[in-house]
Scaffold this motif. Structure first.
Motif, PDB file in Angstrom:
ATOM      1  N   LEU A  78      20.383  10.713  84.960  1.00 47.51           N
ATOM      2  CA  LEU A  78      21.566  11.524  84.699  1.00 47.51           C
ATOM      3  C   LEU A  78      21.608  12.734  85.625  1.00 47.51           C
ATOM      4  N   GLN A  79      20.481  13.410  85.791  1.00 46.57           N
ATOM      5  CA  GLN A  79      20.432  14.595  86.646  1.00 46.57           C
ATOM      6  C   GLN A  79      20.783  14.254  88.095  1.00 46.57           C
ATOM      7  N   ARG A  80      20.275  13.136  88.601  1.00 49.17           N
ATOM      8  CA  ARG A  80      20.601  12.727  89.975  1.00 49.17           C
ATOM      9  C   ARG A  80      22.096  12.441  90.106  1.00 49.17           C
ATOM     10  N   ALA A  81      22.665  11.767  89.109  1.00 51.45           N
ATOM     11  CA  ALA A  81      24.097  11.450  89.145  1.00 51.45           C
ATOM     12  C   ALA A  81      24.927  12.730  89.095  1.00 51.45           C
ATOM     13  N   LEU A  82      24.549  13.670  88.242  1.00 58.15           N
ATOM     14  CA  LEU A  82      25.281  14.936  88.154  1.00 58.15           C
ATOM     15  C   LEU A  82      25.234  15.689  89.490  1.00 58.15           C
TER      16      LEU A  82
ATOM     17  N   PRO B 289      28.492   7.704  75.541  1.00 56.48           N
ATOM     18  CA  PRO B 289      29.260   6.638  76.206  1.00 56.48           C
ATOM     19  C   PRO B 289      30.517   7.129  76.919  1.00 56.48           C
ATOM     20  N   ASN B 290      31.258   8.057  76.312  1.00 54.05           N
ATOM     21  CA  ASN B 290      32.482   8.544  76.957  1.00 54.05           C
ATOM     22  C   ASN B 290      32.170   9.348  78.214  1.00 54.05           C
ATOM     23  N   THR B 291      31.202  10.225  78.128  1.00 54.49           N
ATOM     24  CA  THR B 291      30.804  11.013  79.294  1.00 54.49           C
ATOM     25  C   THR B 291      30.273  10.079  80.383  1.00 54.49           C
ATOM     26  N   ARG B 292      29.506   9.071  79.988  1.00 58.90           N
ATOM     27  CA  ARG B 292      28.987   8.089  80.950  1.00 58.90           C
ATOM     28  C   ARG B 292      30.138   7.431  81.705  1.00 58.90           C
ATOM     29  N   ARG B 293      31.158   7.030  80.983  1.00 53.52           N
ATOM     30  CA  ARG B 293      32.300   6.342  81.594  1.00 53.52           C
ATOM     31  C   ARG B 293      32.950   7.214  82.670  1.00 53.52           C
ATOM     32  N   TYR B 294      33.116   8.485  82.385  1.00 55.91           N
ATOM     33  CA  TYR B 294      33.756   9.381  83.340  1.00 55.91           C
ATOM     34  C   TYR B 294      32.849   9.727  84.523  1.00 55.91           C
ATOM     35  N   ILE B 295      31.551   9.854  84.283  1.00 59.53           N
ATOM     36  CA  ILE B 295      30.617  10.089  85.394  1.00 59.53           C
ATOM     37  C   ILE B 295      30.627   8.865  86.314  1.00 59.53           C
TER      38      ILE B 295
END
Length: 183
Positions: free
Chosen positions: A127-131, A171-177
């Motif tokens: 998650l940190q790398r994606a952010l 899940p919702n935050t994942r979808r937008y990332i």
């Protein structure tokens, strides 16, 4: 890195009768491990950084210390390798593959679990790398969902009306990332 890989392949695959692989006038013994120093260690560290496994304290300094060993172990865990902290043949091959990968999805896989402050592990590092990739830098890629990661998630969530600004990765935050990573 390619010179080392070629030398490694010649030596370990028995294609050439040499006592150890030679790289630009220097010899390299595998595995590379804690206590090793030099240009090859620095190149490995730079490749780990390219693959998203940072060294926030010392950077790519050419010294294989505890920080490098932890990064190697996090990498090995993320890629389902034997977790021994050594840069041997399998880790070197997977590192080369990770650095040369052109697939954005493979470079920034997103966890399928809910994460929040206090959580730790490779999923948090993912998650940190994606952010960081989508310009919501949590400042450290350390596998610990602390206040900086929570703040980065909250800042990201505030960009979308459909997301609750709670700092929890679900899940919702994942979808937008994922949407941002695909752009």
């Amino acid at each position: 890195m390619d010179d080392v890989q070629t030398a490694y392949e010649r030596y370990f695959n028995g294609n050439e009768d040499i006592s150890e692989p030679a790289v630009k006038g220097a010899s390299v013994d595998l595995p590379v491990q804690r206590g090793d120093t030099g240009q090859f260690v620095k190149e490995i560290q730079q490749d780990f950084i390219k693959a998203g496994f940072n060294f926030p304290i010392h950077g790519a300094d050419g010294s294989f210390g505890p920080e490098t060993e932890r990064a190697v172990m996090r990498f090995q865990r993320a890629y389902n390798l034997t977790i021994d902290g050594l840069v041997g043949p399998q880790t070197l091959d997977k590192l080369k593959e990770a650095v040369n990968s052109s697939s954005r999805v493979d470079e920034f896989p997103l966890p399928n679990t809910t994460l929040q402050r206090g959580d730790t592990g490779p999923e948090v590092s993912q998650l940190q790398r994606a952010l960081k990739e989508i310009n919501f830098d949590p400042q450290m890629i350390d596998g610990s969902y602390g206040p900086l990661t929570e703040d980065a998630v909250t800042r990201f969530q505030s960009m979308y009306y459909a997301l609750e600004n709670d700092g929890i990765y679900g899940p919702n935050t994942r979808r937008y990332i994922q949407l941002e990573l695909d752009n």
